[in-house]
Design a protein around this motif. Structure first.
Motif, PDB file in Angstrom:
ATOM      1  N   CYS A   1       8.318 -27.542 -75.973  1.00 24.29           N
ATOM      2  CA  CYS A   1       8.636 -26.189 -75.500  1.00 24.29           C
ATOM      3  C   CYS A   1       9.935 -26.224 -74.689  1.00 24.29           C
ATOM      4  CB  CYS A   1       7.485 -25.614 -74.673  1.00 24.29           C
ATOM      5  SG  CYS A   1       7.049 -26.629 -73.260  1.00 24.29           S
ATOM      6  N   SER A   2      10.307 -25.075 -74.151  1.00 23.95           N
ATOM      7  CA  SER A   2      11.640 -24.940 -73.543  1.00 23.95           C
ATOM      8  C   SER A   2      11.691 -25.277 -72.069  1.00 23.95           C
ATOM      9  CB  SER A   2      12.158 -23.505 -73.735  1.00 23.95           C
ATOM     10  OG  SER A   2      11.261 -22.574 -73.147  1.00 23.95           O
ATOM     11  N   SER A   3      10.598 -25.171 -71.322  1.00 29.52           N
ATOM     12  CA  SER A   3      10.652 -25.355 -69.864  1.00 29.52           C
ATOM     13  C   SER A   3       9.332 -25.912 -69.357  1.00 29.52           C
ATOM     14  CB  SER A   3      10.972 -24.032 -69.163  1.00 29.52           C
ATOM     15  OG  SER A   3       9.934 -23.095 -69.365  1.00 29.52           O
ATOM     16  N   ALA A   4       9.362 -26.322 -68.088  1.00 31.11           N
ATOM     17  CA  ALA A   4       8.147 -26.856 -67.469  1.00 31.11           C
ATOM     18  C   ALA A   4       7.103 -25.764 -67.259  1.00 31.11           C
ATOM     19  CB  ALA A   4       8.513 -27.497 -66.129  1.00 31.11           C
ATOM     20  N   LEU A   5       7.550 -24.564 -66.877  1.00 29.10           N
ATOM     21  CA  LEU A   5       6.600 -23.467 -66.675  1.00 29.10           C
ATOM     22  C   LEU A   5       5.903 -23.097 -67.979  1.00 29.10           C
ATOM     23  CD1 LEU A   5       8.710 -21.191 -64.280  1.00 29.10           C
ATOM     24  CD2 LEU A   5       6.763 -22.645 -63.685  1.00 29.10           C
ATOM     25  N   ARG A   6       6.655 -23.094 -69.042  1.00 28.62           N
ATOM     26  CA  ARG A   6       6.049 -22.800 -70.345  1.00 28.62           C
ATOM     27  C   ARG A   6       5.074 -23.905 -70.744  1.00 28.62           C
ATOM     28  NH1 ARG A   6       3.844 -19.245 -73.627  1.00 28.62           N
ATOM     29  NH2 ARG A   6       4.084 -19.793 -75.827  1.00 28.62           N
TER      30      ARG A   6
END
Length: 294
Positions: free
Chosen positions: A177-182
């Protein structure tokens, strides 16, 4: 009585009259002299007036020039400001994506991006060798699935696969995925699918790479969720082994607050291509790994 007077009285009267006339004439001359002097003063005054009239307009011209200078500046400012207002705003990625309807990703989209990426890096023959067949792809998300329902669809025998996996430093399912939050959101959505399987976070935010290497070496991990940059770093440091990897899922259709997908962000797209080029594409051709677009 006439004899007592002596001189003739009328002669005295004439003399007095003539004296008076002479006095008045002298006065008149003096007056005329003074009157004659007055025109000179008037002429001088007129000359002064003419000089002042000549000098006053000169001052006005200076003032006019000074007043004209800011006008020219104002004209320049208006001329410079006018084209700025006429310029059209460039459309950003968010504007284009917000106006377009969301379309589910398909294998052709990934293939087109791969050919663009390798067009200036490899020859035509090498590019053809990197093309993936349709058998290398899993069923794509049609925007109706959740993550758990999609994983159940592409891997219906997950319980059996989970029991057979016993290798350390490796995962069976890898979600990019694109980010840590995602990544954290996706891990929460895995609860109904993973069962007793263990999932690990593979991103750089608040987690050192040494800690992740120790965690992968300590026990068996079935699912890895993270960013492409950290996953590539773990592979190069021998912290993550892809021998047991069977499913690679790209978080393709999700959009952030700016309506950008993972492959719309240049940095993330470059990291994904580097990950695919380093070890995934070869394993896909060998029919060991299949790619899914969620």
């Amino acid at each position: 009585m006439g004899d007592d007077l002596g001189d003739e009285w009328w002669e005295h009267g004439r003399e007095s009259d003539s004296a008076e006339v002479d006095g008045e004439a002298e006065k008149g001359k003096n007056k005329n002299k003074s009157i004659k002097g007055k025109p000179n003063v008037a002429n001088n005054a007129k000359k002064r007036k003419k000089l002042t009239e000549k000098t006053v307009p000169a001052k006005k011209k200076k003032n006019e020039k000074a007043s004209n200078i800011p006008k020219q500046k104002n004209e320049r400012e208006t001329s410079t400001k006018s084209p700025r207002t006429r310029k059209r705003k460039k459309k950003t990625i968010t504007d284009v994506l917000a106006a377009s309807d969301p379309k589910p990703g398909c294998p052709a989209d990934l293939q087109n991006l791969l050919t663009r990426y390798f067009s200036d890096k490899r020859s035509v023959i090498e590019q053809e060798e990197l093309k993936l067949q349709d058998s290398c792809f899993l069923a794509c998300n049609d925007l109706t699935h959740t993550l758990s329902s999609y994983l159940k669809h592409i891997c219906p025998k997950w319980a059996k696969v989970q029991r057979q996996h016993t290798e350390k430093r490796s995962v069976v399912l890898l979600i990019v995925c694109s980010s840590a939050l995602r990544a954290l959101e996706l891990i929460k959505q895995l609860t109904t699918f993973k069962g007793e399987a263990k999932a690990v976070k593979l991103f750089a935010k608040h987690i050192k790479i040494e800690e992740q290497v120790k965690l992968l070496q300590k026990g068996v991990v079935h699912i890895g969720v993270g960013t492409p940059c950290r996953i590539s770093a773990l592979i190069h440091q021998d912290g993550l082994d892809l021998q047991a990897l069977r499913f690679l899922v790209l978080d393709w259709n999700w959009r952030d607050k700016k309506c950008r997908r993972m492959m719309d962000i240049p940095e993330i797209k470059l990291d994904v291509f580097k990950l695919l080029e380093s070890c995934i594409l070869d394993r896909c051709k060998a029919d060991k790994v299949k790619i899914g677009l969620f």
